[in-house]
Design an enzyme around this catalytic site. Structure first.
Site, mmCIF file in Angstrom:
data_model
loop_
_atom_site.group_PDB
_atom_site.id
_atom_site.type_symbol
_atom_site.label_atom_id
_atom_site.label_comp_id
_atom_site.label_asym_id
_atom_site.label_seq_id
_atom_site.Cartn_x
_atom_site.Cartn_y
_atom_site.Cartn_z
ATOM 1 N N ASP A 41 0.834 -1.203 0.000
ATOM 2 C CA ASP A 41 0.000 0.000 0.000
ATOM 3 C C ASP A 41 0.868 1.253 0.000
ATOM 4 O OD1 ASP A 41 -2.326 1.434 -0.030
ATOM 5 O OD2 ASP A 41 -2.796 1.167 2.086
ATOM 6 N N ASN A 89 -10.824 -2.075 -5.650
ATOM 7 C CA ASN A 89 -10.044 -1.062 -6.381
ATOM 8 C C ASN A 89 -10.744 -0.562 -7.652
ATOM 9 O OD1 ASN A 89 -6.806 -2.516 -5.506
ATOM 10 N ND2 ASN A 89 -7.861 -0.792 -4.573
#
Ligand code: IPE
Ligand code: MG
Length: 263
Positions: A41, A89
């Site tokens: 991330d 996402n």
């Protein structure tokens, strides 16, 4: 008492190469996690902090992933699972998604020599539906390239969401019960585990998460029940060989009790 008790043929006591440019020594092989899962991330934040477009963060992140794969393969891990794209996402802007798909396409192609050279077994978890056909084709070629290999398993979580995976497994089980193939009281942990995308894979021992976020983000919820967690505030593009070695050293010092008591 044998004269040369320090001399050993035992592989588990041999030093593990630090790998790459790492200056932090790895723990001995016997203390390494078997399966490491990584939530990569912070690509966007890394880029933003440098005044670059988010996509540059993804590009750099892909380079870091390649280094980490290499370091893990050299260290002798059984499996490395990388969370590359979550089913959530898709909420991102079309422009970023299109670049991510281009990058993924290139990545899967350029990763193939590493699969061959490092003897990697390559696999993917997550839903195929939603991924572009040209990306799926290259994924299938890479899976084929790694067939018969005997080294580390490299698993990419693509369009992956743990709840969706568990929901699919429950549907299969319900269908088996409805058809009379399975009785409700025959359902065990294993019945569920073998219907997940990760069937036949060991559960992760260690989850590494970057960018400082203290959350699991719908990643391998069933499989990480007893995994050790290691979080760094560094964004993924800044994650280096020393960070991986430090995570492994911390892991080696953990007392894993699986709900029991220490020795
Ligand atoms: C992780 O970085 C990569 C993907 C999810 C594809 P992010 O893109 O989530 O970066 P941040 O969280 O916005 O910094
Ligand atoms: Mg993020």
């Amino acid at each position: 008492m044998p004269a040369a008790s320090h001399v050993t043929e035992n592989l588990s006591e041999m030093p593990v190469p630090a790998g790459g440019d790492s200056t932090v020594a790895m723990p001995d092989r016997a203390s390494l996690p078997r399966h490491v899962a990584v939530i990569m991330d912070g690509n966007g934040r890394w880029a933003k902090s440098r005044g670059l477009p988010r996509t540059e963060g993804h590009r750099k992140g892909a380079e870091v992933a390649r280094k980490v794969i290499d370091q893990c393969a050299k260290a002798g891990l059984d499996q490395l699972t990388l969370f590359c794209l979550s089913s959530e996402n898709w909420k991102r802007p079309a422009e970023e998604l299109s670049l991510l798909m281009d990058l993924l396409h290139q990545y899967v192609i350029s990763e193939r020599p590493q699969i061959i050279e490092r003897n990697l077994r390559f696999s993917v978890i997550g839903r195929r539906e939603g991924l572009p056909e040209h990306v799926l084709d290259e994924i299938d070629r890479s899976i084929e390239a790694g067939r018969g290999n005997t080294g580390m398993r490299l698993c990419l979580a693509l369009n992956y969401g743990s709840r969706a995976e568990i929901t699919d497994a429950v549907r299969h089980i319900a269908a088996d019960v409805a058809s009379g193939e399975l009785k409700p009281d025959q359902i065990t942990d294993a019945t569920i585990a073998e219907r997940l995308d990760t069937a036949n894979m060991p559960d992760p021992d260690l989850v590494i998460r970057t960018a400082g976020e203290m959350r699991i983000s719908n990643f391998l919820l069933w499989q990480i029940s007893y995994a050790e967690l290691w979080v760094t505030s560094k964004c993924w593009p800044d994650f280096g060989t020393d960070d991986l070695a430090m995570a492994f050293r911390d892991y080696a010092d953990r007392d894993r009790r699986f709900g029991g008591l220490s020795d």
